[in-house]
Scaffold this motif. Structure first.
Motif, PDB file in Angstrom:
ATOM      1  N   VAL A 116      -3.928  12.850   3.528  1.00 53.53           N
ATOM      2  CA  VAL A 116      -3.945  12.003   2.398  1.00 53.53           C
ATOM      3  C   VAL A 116      -3.341  11.200   2.176  1.00 53.53           C
ATOM      4  O   VAL A 116      -2.119  11.476   1.763  1.00 53.53           O
ATOM      5  CB  VAL A 116      -5.045  12.448   1.640  1.00 53.53           C
ATOM      6  CG1 VAL A 116      -5.637  11.282   0.810  1.00 53.53           C
ATOM      7  CG2 VAL A 116      -5.512  14.304   1.105  1.00 53.53           C
ATOM      8  N   HIS A 117      -3.593  10.385   2.564  1.00 54.73           N
ATOM      9  CA  HIS A 117      -2.569   8.941   2.170  1.00 54.73           C
ATOM     10  C   HIS A 117      -3.136   7.706   1.547  1.00 54.73           C
ATOM     11  O   HIS A 117      -4.779   7.178   1.482  1.00 54.73           O
ATOM     12  CB  HIS A 117      -2.300   8.223   3.824  1.00 54.73           C
ATOM     13  CG  HIS A 117      -1.442   9.146   4.796  1.00 54.73           C
ATOM     14  ND1 HIS A 117      -0.590   8.202   5.364  1.00 54.73           N
ATOM     15  CD2 HIS A 117      -0.542   9.403   4.002  1.00 54.73           C
ATOM     16  CE1 HIS A 117       0.212   8.968   6.731  1.00 54.73           C
ATOM     17  NE2 HIS A 117       0.232   9.554   5.760  1.00 54.73           N
ATOM     18  N   LEU A 118      -2.110   7.637   0.640  1.00 58.32           N
ATOM     19  CA  LEU A 118      -2.729   6.177  -0.859  1.00 58.32           C
ATOM     20  C   LEU A 118      -1.241   5.421  -0.691  1.00 58.32           C
ATOM     21  O   LEU A 118      -0.811   5.595  -0.577  1.00 58.32           O
ATOM     22  CB  LEU A 118      -2.938   7.135  -1.927  1.00 58.32           C
ATOM     23  CG  LEU A 118      -3.024   6.633  -3.039  1.00 58.32           C
ATOM     24  CD1 LEU A 118      -4.053   6.026  -3.237  1.00 58.32           C
ATOM     25  CD2 LEU A 118      -2.644   7.308  -4.441  1.00 58.32           C
ATOM     26  N   HIS A 119      -1.880   4.160  -0.666  1.00 53.93           N
ATOM     27  CA  HIS A 119      -1.079   2.892  -1.364  1.00 53.93           C
ATOM     28  C   HIS A 119      -0.812   1.901  -2.001  1.00 53.93           C
ATOM     29  O   HIS A 119      -1.781   1.953  -2.960  1.00 53.93           O
ATOM     30  CB  HIS A 119      -1.534   1.810  -0.022  1.00 53.93           C
ATOM     31  CG  HIS A 119      -1.561   2.314   1.914  1.00 53.93           C
ATOM     32  ND1 HIS A 119      -0.258   2.375   2.291  1.00 53.93           N
ATOM     33  CD2 HIS A 119      -1.890   2.293   2.761  1.00 53.93           C
ATOM     34  CE1 HIS A 119      -0.189   2.601   3.263  1.00 53.93           C
ATOM     35  NE2 HIS A 119      -1.988   3.141   3.392  1.00 53.93           N
ATOM     36  N   LEU A 120       0.560   2.741  -2.638  1.00 56.01           N
ATOM     37  CA  LEU A 120       0.804   2.498  -4.323  1.00 56.01           C
ATOM     38  C   LEU A 120       2.069   1.164  -4.296  1.00 56.01           C
ATOM     39  O   LEU A 120       2.646   0.678  -3.814  1.00 56.01           O
ATOM     40  CB  LEU A 120       1.088   3.434  -5.136  1.00 56.01           C
ATOM     41  CG  LEU A 120      -0.052   4.587  -5.246  1.00 56.01           C
ATOM     42  CD1 LEU A 120       0.082   5.805  -6.356  1.00 56.01           C
ATOM     43  CD2 LEU A 120      -1.266   3.463  -6.436  1.00 56.01           C
TER      44      LEU A 120
END
Length: 308
Positions: A116-120
């Protein structure tokens, strides 16, 4: 008072836009989220809003927004997560729900795990200690760059001999840009191959001004690269993608496309143009943008979790 959690609907787009702009102000100093962008995300054909979206309310106030989508049809799952700083507990509830859904989705795809990838933002409103505790880690950094443009100074460049630029004027041109995009980005980090119709949605083609999309052609190579820009962001003109085929790199084609886009935006009255770049890009793009006068507006980290 406990938080109220429910899925999002398209009718929630204005409230989500307002939340994201509150977070923009906290993270980058000014609001930069447009309603049409949120609406496009909520219409993603790879997202089932009933299962893949989350809103958390403190009373009547929206304080968390989460969205999940699946471009890979395999183990790779993407999520967005936005939370106001004073509501980390609600943010945790949404994060837990997204992780559980990501793993179920990956297993539905036949995978044994979910990546899972999350951009912050590098200084996010989400407390990243929560991510650390849950096994997330940063795997990539991106910069959002910007440059001032001016109609008097930024004139359309003249292509060198044997090189031509053409606007994306026909359906055949759109299909060609898709082909060039898939080929130019195939070796990039986190690239997911996309069929033509899927790619059109990714580009929010319904709202795209195709006169701001150009193809560069060289006599000895044929169509060799493209630039896809859009003029529907309130904050600045935006270069969505710029790509040149491997065999055509090092010939100044990307720089030509970039200068042409600067001139086109300046002619339309824009004073700023922005784009995003992977800081680990090995094609020379970060150096090209720096030489072209682009500077860092803010930075974004890609966080990754491997769920089993």
């Amino acid at each position: 008072m406990p938080y109220l959690l429910r899925p999002a609907t398209l009718a929630d787009a204005p409230a989500v836009t307002d939340l994201l702009n509150q977070i923009d102000v906290l993270e980058i100093g000014r609001p930069e989220t447009d309603l049409h962008t949120v609406e496009a995300d909520l219409k993603n054909p790879e997202t089932d809003l009933e299962q893949d979206s989350w809103l958390a309310f403190d009373g009547d106030r929206l304080v968390v927004y989460g969205l999940l989508w699946d471009d890979s049809a395999g183990e790779r799952i993407d999520v967005d997560h936005y939370v106001l700083p004073a509501h980390q507990e609600a943010g945790k509830l949404v994060l837990e729900a997204m992780e559980a859904r990501a793993l179920r989705k990956a297993r539905e795809n036949g995978a044994e795990r979910a990546v899972v990838h999350l951009h912050l933002n590098v200084r996010p409103t989400l407390d990243t200690a929560l991510l650390d505790k849950r096994g997330w880690s940063v795997v990539r950094r991106y910069h959002v760059l910007r440059r001032a443009v001016d109609a008097a100074a930024d004139r359309a460049p003249r292509p060198p001999a044997g090189v031509r630029l053409r606007p994306c004027a026909t359906e055949a041109d759109r299909v060609r840009v898709h082909e060039l995009y898939q080929a130019a980005f195939a070796e990039h980090f986190d690239f997911q191959p996309r069929a033509y119709r899927q790619w059109l949605h990714d580009m929010d083609a319904e709202g795209l001004d195709w006169s701001l999309v150009w193809i560069v052609t060289a006599d000895d190579l044929g169509d060799a690269g493209f630039l896809l820009a859009r003029n529907d962001r309130e904050a600045m003109g935006w270069i969505r993608s710029i790509g040149v085929l491997r065999e055509a790199r090092g010939r100044g084609l990307a720089g030509l496309l970039l200068r042409h886009a600067f001139a086109a935006f300046a002619a339309r009255g824009r004073d700023t143009v922005g784009l995003g770049v992977d800081t680990s890009n090995t094609t020379g793009a970060p150096q090209l943008y720096a030489r072209s006068g682009m500077t860092v507006h803010f930075a974004v980290d890609t966080w990754e979790a491997v769920l089993r």
